[in-house]
Design a protein around this motif. Structure first.
Motif, PDB file in Angstrom:
ATOM      1  N   ILE A 308       0.891  -1.256   0.253  1.00  0.00           N
ATOM      2  CA  ILE A 308      -0.207   0.021  -0.583  1.00  0.00           C
ATOM      3  C   ILE A 308       0.522   1.198  -0.046  1.00  0.00           C
ATOM      4  N   TYR A 309       2.106   1.522   0.804  1.00  0.00           N
ATOM      5  CA  TYR A 309       2.443   2.312   0.905  1.00  0.00           C
ATOM      6  C   TYR A 309       3.906   2.944   0.050  1.00  0.00           C
ATOM      7  N   GLY A 310       4.545   0.768  -0.726  1.00  0.00           N
ATOM      8  CA  GLY A 310       5.596   0.920  -1.352  1.00  0.00           C
ATOM      9  C   GLY A 310       6.454   0.952  -0.300  1.00  0.00           C
ATOM     10  N   ASP A 394       7.602  11.507   2.759  1.00  0.00           N
ATOM     11  CA  ASP A 394       8.558  10.702   3.973  1.00  0.00           C
ATOM     12  C   ASP A 394       8.169   9.284   3.483  1.00  0.00           C
ATOM     13  N   LEU A 395       7.508   8.828   2.247  1.00  0.00           N
ATOM     14  CA  LEU A 395       7.712   8.340   2.075  1.00  0.00           C
ATOM     15  C   LEU A 395       8.634   7.483   0.692  1.00  0.00           C
ATOM     16  N   GLN A 396       8.456   8.976  -0.131  1.00  0.00           N
ATOM     17  CA  GLN A 396       9.177   8.410  -1.578  1.00  0.00           C
ATOM     18  C   GLN A 396      10.886   8.180  -0.272  1.00  0.00           C
ATOM     19  N   LYS A 397      11.406   9.597   0.564  1.00  0.00           N
ATOM     20  CA  LYS A 397      11.970   9.330   1.223  1.00  0.00           C
ATOM     21  C   LYS A 397      13.289   7.916   1.512  1.00  0.00           C
ATOM     22  N   VAL A 398      11.806   6.621   2.017  1.00  0.00           N
ATOM     23  CA  VAL A 398      11.818   6.003   2.741  1.00  0.00           C
ATOM     24  C   VAL A 398      12.651   4.669   1.602  1.00  0.00           C
ATOM     25  N   ALA A 399      11.600   4.917   0.518  1.00  0.00           N
ATOM     26  CA  ALA A 399      11.317   4.335  -0.373  1.00  0.00           C
ATOM     27  C   ALA A 399      12.567   4.294  -1.385  1.00  0.00           C
ATOM     28  N   VAL A 400      13.175   5.475  -1.117  1.00  0.00           N
ATOM     29  CA  VAL A 400      14.797   5.071  -1.500  1.00  0.00           C
ATOM     30  C   VAL A 400      15.653   4.902  -1.426  1.00  0.00           C
TER      31      VAL A 400
END
Length: 400
Positions: A308-310, A394-400
């Motif tokens: 859901i949150y990638g 925030d989610l993009q940072k975690v995914a990277v």
């Protein structure tokens, strides 16, 4: 429990002796047997905990001194080193375990007296685990059936009584979900009452009988119902789901919960969850490591949070962020799930640990309390959170 017998004896700390074994891998010495009146008996964790409480010490002493040195020092310094010991004997297995120690001048509840009293007062679901007997009872005001989110409930209370002298009897408020006989117990200080046993030679059974005859806590039951009602109106957060998942995983690895292939136990029981959803839906828990049907059913209920949150790892999010993100179920769904596990798919240790998680959760405010008043559907809540600039970043940072 029918094959168990409980003996009570007295000794001085200086009279106890400990036999140890050495772990071949770590090299650490562990106590394998305690000699009580020259009889070797296997000690339990409850024995050591009660011994530390009785004489104000802790287990770190045994890192620096032998057991005999510590016991001898206590006996020499403590003017009242005499203790009462409770021994659990399993006649079927031919095994004995050393339960708690206690002050011989303090009152305590004997096993046989308690079982006779529970029989006279129609105690149900009587269970025993590590020196504590638990029984379920109907409160003075009766069952008082009511509905929460379409499910029928009735009031109960659980009496938890130590029969080895360590601790006092406690009463916990409980709700019985009638559709599947799930018992939900508020194992938290908020929903607990402690019974006083008096002093010295007082008749302790009188305190038990008085509680069974007249226990009633209308305010407590009202508060408990309010928390369950609020749970049905609150989306569960990633943090709450992750907390329960880790608890279930730990209990599963200890083999304290398991799947026995039971049929559906209710409208939203675990067995039904296993057969719901589309076949292509991704579930956390497909690997051999966590391939339990129970854990798969859990993720079927909550949805795949990582997908859901990638995220590859939910723990990469801060606790604050986890508390603000919803999953695809309500807190009420979590409570029903864990209560079914505790009631139908756990041993005594697993049941108590599961109910303790439930009690801790309902005794405080939910992360997303009353969020369904604003978002009737999970997708609405999810999209709102997903489009929030700060969260998305925030989610993009975690995914990277």
């Amino acid at each position: 429990m029918a094959n168990k017998r409980f003996d009570y004896t007295f000794a001085s700390v200086g009279d106890l002796a400990v036999r140890t074994t050495t772990d071949p891998k770590s090299g650490r010495r562990t106590a394998s047997e305690v000699l009580v009146n020259d009889e070797p008996i296997k000690p339990t964790e409850r024995f050591w905990t009660s011994l530390y409480a009785r004489f104000g010490c802790n287990k770190s002493l045994f890192k620096y001194f032998d057991y005999s040195e510590v016991f001898e020092r206590i006996s020499n310094v403590e003017s009242q080193d005499r203790i009462r010991l409770c021994i659990e004997r399993d006649e079927a297995k031919g095994e004995s375990r050393l339960l708690a120690v206690s002050n011989p001048t303090k009152p305590f509840v004997r096993h046989d007296d308690l079982m006779e009293t529970l029989g006279r007062y129609d105690g149900s679901n009587i269970s025993y685990c590590d020196g504590v007997v638990e029984s379920s009872h109907v409160p003075r005001a009766g069952a008082n059936s009511f509905e929460i989110s379409g499910d029928a409930f009735s009031n109960r209370f659980i009496m938890s009584t130590p029969i080895d002298g360590h601790g006092l009897p406690n009463i916990y408020l409980s709700l019985l979900r009638q559709i599947c006989s799930n018992g939900m117990v508020g194992y938290a200080k908020t929903f607990r009452s402690t019974l006083a046993l008096g002093r010295g030679d007082d008749d302790v059974i009188y305190s038990i009988v008085r509680a069974l005859d007249g226990f009633g806590n209308d305010e407590g039951y009202a508060a408990l119902r309010q928390r369950f009602d609020a749970a049905s109106k609150s989306w569960a957060s990633v943090y709450e789901v992750n907390s329960l998942y880790k608890t279930l995983l730990k209990l599963h690895s200890r083999k304290q919960i398991g799947w026995d292939g039971a049929a559906t136990l209710g409208g939203d029981g675990i067995a039904k969850l296993l057969h719901s959803g589309s076949p292509e839906q991704s579930l956390i828990g497909e690997s051999d490591e966590i391939g339990s049907p129970m854990l798969k059913a859990f993720h079927q209920m909550t949805g795949d949070v990582s997908q859901i949150y990638g995220l590859a790892n939910v723990d990469a999010l801060s606790v604050k962020r986890q508390r603000s993100l919803p999953v695809n179920c309500t807190v009420y769904d979590l409570l029903n799930f864990v209560s079914e596990v505790a009631t139908h798919h756990a041993d005594d240790h697993g049941s108590r640990a599961s109910q303790a998680w439930l009690g801790t959760l309902i005794s405080g405010e939910y992360d997303l309390e009353d969020s369904r008043d604003s978002f009737d559907e999970f997708q609405d809540f999810f999209l709102d959170r997903k489009l929030d600039g700060e969260v998305a970043m925030d989610l993009q940072k975690v995914a990277v």
